[in-house]
Design a protein around this motif. Structure first.
Motif, PDB file in Angstrom:
ATOM      1  N   GLN A 199      -2.013 -15.166 -12.243  1.00  0.00           N
ATOM      2  CA  GLN A 199      -1.570 -16.516 -11.889  1.00  0.00           C
ATOM      3  C   GLN A 199      -2.577 -17.153 -10.934  1.00  0.00           C
ATOM      4  N   PRO A 200      -2.952 -18.404 -11.180  1.00  0.00           N
ATOM      5  CA  PRO A 200      -3.994 -19.040 -10.367  1.00  0.00           C
ATOM      6  C   PRO A 200      -3.613 -19.265  -8.904  1.00  0.00           C
ATOM      7  N   ASP A 201      -2.336 -19.372  -8.602  1.00  0.00           N
ATOM      8  CA  ASP A 201      -1.924 -19.688  -7.234  1.00  0.00           C
ATOM      9  C   ASP A 201      -1.486 -18.484  -6.421  1.00  0.00           C
ATOM     10  N   ILE A 202      -1.575 -17.287  -6.993  1.00  0.00           N
ATOM     11  CA  ILE A 202      -1.211 -16.068  -6.261  1.00  0.00           C
ATOM     12  C   ILE A 202      -2.492 -15.346  -5.867  1.00  0.00           C
ATOM     13  N   ASP A 203      -2.662 -15.173  -4.551  1.00  0.00           N
ATOM     14  CA  ASP A 203      -3.889 -14.555  -4.044  1.00  0.00           C
ATOM     15  C   ASP A 203      -3.724 -13.080  -3.699  1.00  0.00           C
ATOM     16  N   GLY A 204      -2.512 -12.588  -3.694  1.00  0.00           N
ATOM     17  CA  GLY A 204      -2.267 -11.185  -3.371  1.00  0.00           C
ATOM     18  C   GLY A 204      -0.778 -10.893  -3.392  1.00  0.00           C
ATOM     19  N   PHE A 205      -0.431  -9.640  -3.106  1.00  0.00           N
ATOM     20  CA  PHE A 205       0.955  -9.198  -3.147  1.00  0.00           C
ATOM     21  C   PHE A 205       1.368  -8.583  -1.817  1.00  0.00           C
ATOM     22  N   LEU A 206       2.629  -8.771  -1.504  1.00  0.00           N
ATOM     23  CA  LEU A 206       3.279  -8.022  -0.439  1.00  0.00           C
ATOM     24  C   LEU A 206       4.190  -7.043  -1.167  1.00  0.00           C
ATOM     25  N   VAL A 207       3.739  -5.793  -1.278  1.00  0.00           N
ATOM     26  CA  VAL A 207       4.432  -4.800  -2.104  1.00  0.00           C
ATOM     27  C   VAL A 207       5.464  -4.061  -1.269  1.00  0.00           C
ATOM     28  N   GLY A 208       6.660  -3.934  -1.814  1.00  0.00           N
ATOM     29  CA  GLY A 208       7.740  -3.228  -1.123  1.00  0.00           C
ATOM     30  C   GLY A 208       7.925  -1.832  -1.680  1.00  0.00           C
ATOM     31  N   GLY A 209       9.079  -1.608  -2.306  1.00  0.00           N
ATOM     32  CA  GLY A 209       9.455  -0.288  -2.798  1.00  0.00           C
ATOM     33  C   GLY A 209       8.500   0.319  -3.805  1.00  0.00           C
ATOM     34  N   ALA A 210       7.801  -0.527  -4.565  1.00  0.00           N
ATOM     35  CA  ALA A 210       6.856   0.004  -5.556  1.00  0.00           C
ATOM     36  C   ALA A 210       5.703   0.759  -4.897  1.00  0.00           C
ATOM     37  N   SER A 211       5.474   0.517  -3.615  1.00  0.00           N
ATOM     38  CA  SER A 211       4.393   1.220  -2.920  1.00  0.00           C
ATOM     39  C   SER A 211       4.745   2.678  -2.640  1.00  0.00           C
ATOM     40  N   LEU A 212       6.000   3.047  -2.832  1.00  0.00           N
ATOM     41  CA  LEU A 212       6.431   4.425  -2.584  1.00  0.00           C
ATOM     42  C   LEU A 212       6.187   5.343  -3.773  1.00  0.00           C
ATOM     43  N   LYS A 213       5.846   4.762  -4.920  1.00  0.00           N
ATOM     44  CA  LYS A 213       5.559   5.537  -6.130  1.00  0.00           C
ATOM     45  C   LYS A 213       4.054   5.478  -6.373  1.00  0.00           C
ATOM     46  N   GLY A 214       3.381   6.583  -6.129  1.00  0.00           N
ATOM     47  CA  GLY A 214       1.924   6.626  -6.171  1.00  0.00           C
ATOM     48  C   GLY A 214       1.286   6.017  -7.404  1.00  0.00           C
ATOM     49  N   SER A 215       1.697   6.442  -8.594  1.00  0.00           N
ATOM     50  CA  SER A 215       1.059   5.946  -9.814  1.00  0.00           C
ATOM     51  C   SER A 215       1.332   4.461 -10.024  1.00  0.00           C
ATOM     52  N   SER A 216       2.528   4.011  -9.673  1.00  0.00           N
ATOM     53  CA  SER A 216       2.855   2.589  -9.790  1.00  0.00           C
ATOM     54  C   SER A 216       2.023   1.768  -8.809  1.00  0.00           C
ATOM     55  N   PHE A 217       1.903   2.261  -7.603  1.00  0.00           N
ATOM     56  CA  PHE A 217       1.147   1.542  -6.579  1.00  0.00           C
ATOM     57  C   PHE A 217      -0.329   1.430  -6.956  1.00  0.00           C
TER      58      PHE A 217
END
Length: 69
Positions: free
Chosen positions: A40-58
């Motif tokens: 998406q052109p207007d998204i410059d990054g993410f603030l990742v929550g629970g998905a950061s707890l799963k190594g392969s997903s993160f």
């Protein structure tokens, strides 16, 4: 909605300042939607929550920044 935010920042802060701001998406980011969101052109990054707890997903979320390049 993000375009609306950029317009507001431009109006309040001026074009020079608004163009330096980065929008960090804090919605539900996961390994299934990260590539679409990163493109998406207007998204410059993410603030990742629970998905950061799963190594392969993160790792997939981290790698999704290449979609924008």
């Amino acid at each position: 909605m993000l375009l609306c935010a950029y317009r507001l920042f431009t109006k309040k802060l001026g074009t020079a300042t608004a163009s330096t701001l980065r929008i960090i998406y804090g919605g539900s980011v996961n390994d299934q939607n990260c590539n679409e969101l990163a493109g998406q052109p207007d998204i410059d990054g993410f603030l990742v929550g629970g998905a950061s707890l799963k190594g392969s997903s993160f790792l997939k979320i981290i790698a999704s920044h290449k979609v924008k390049s």
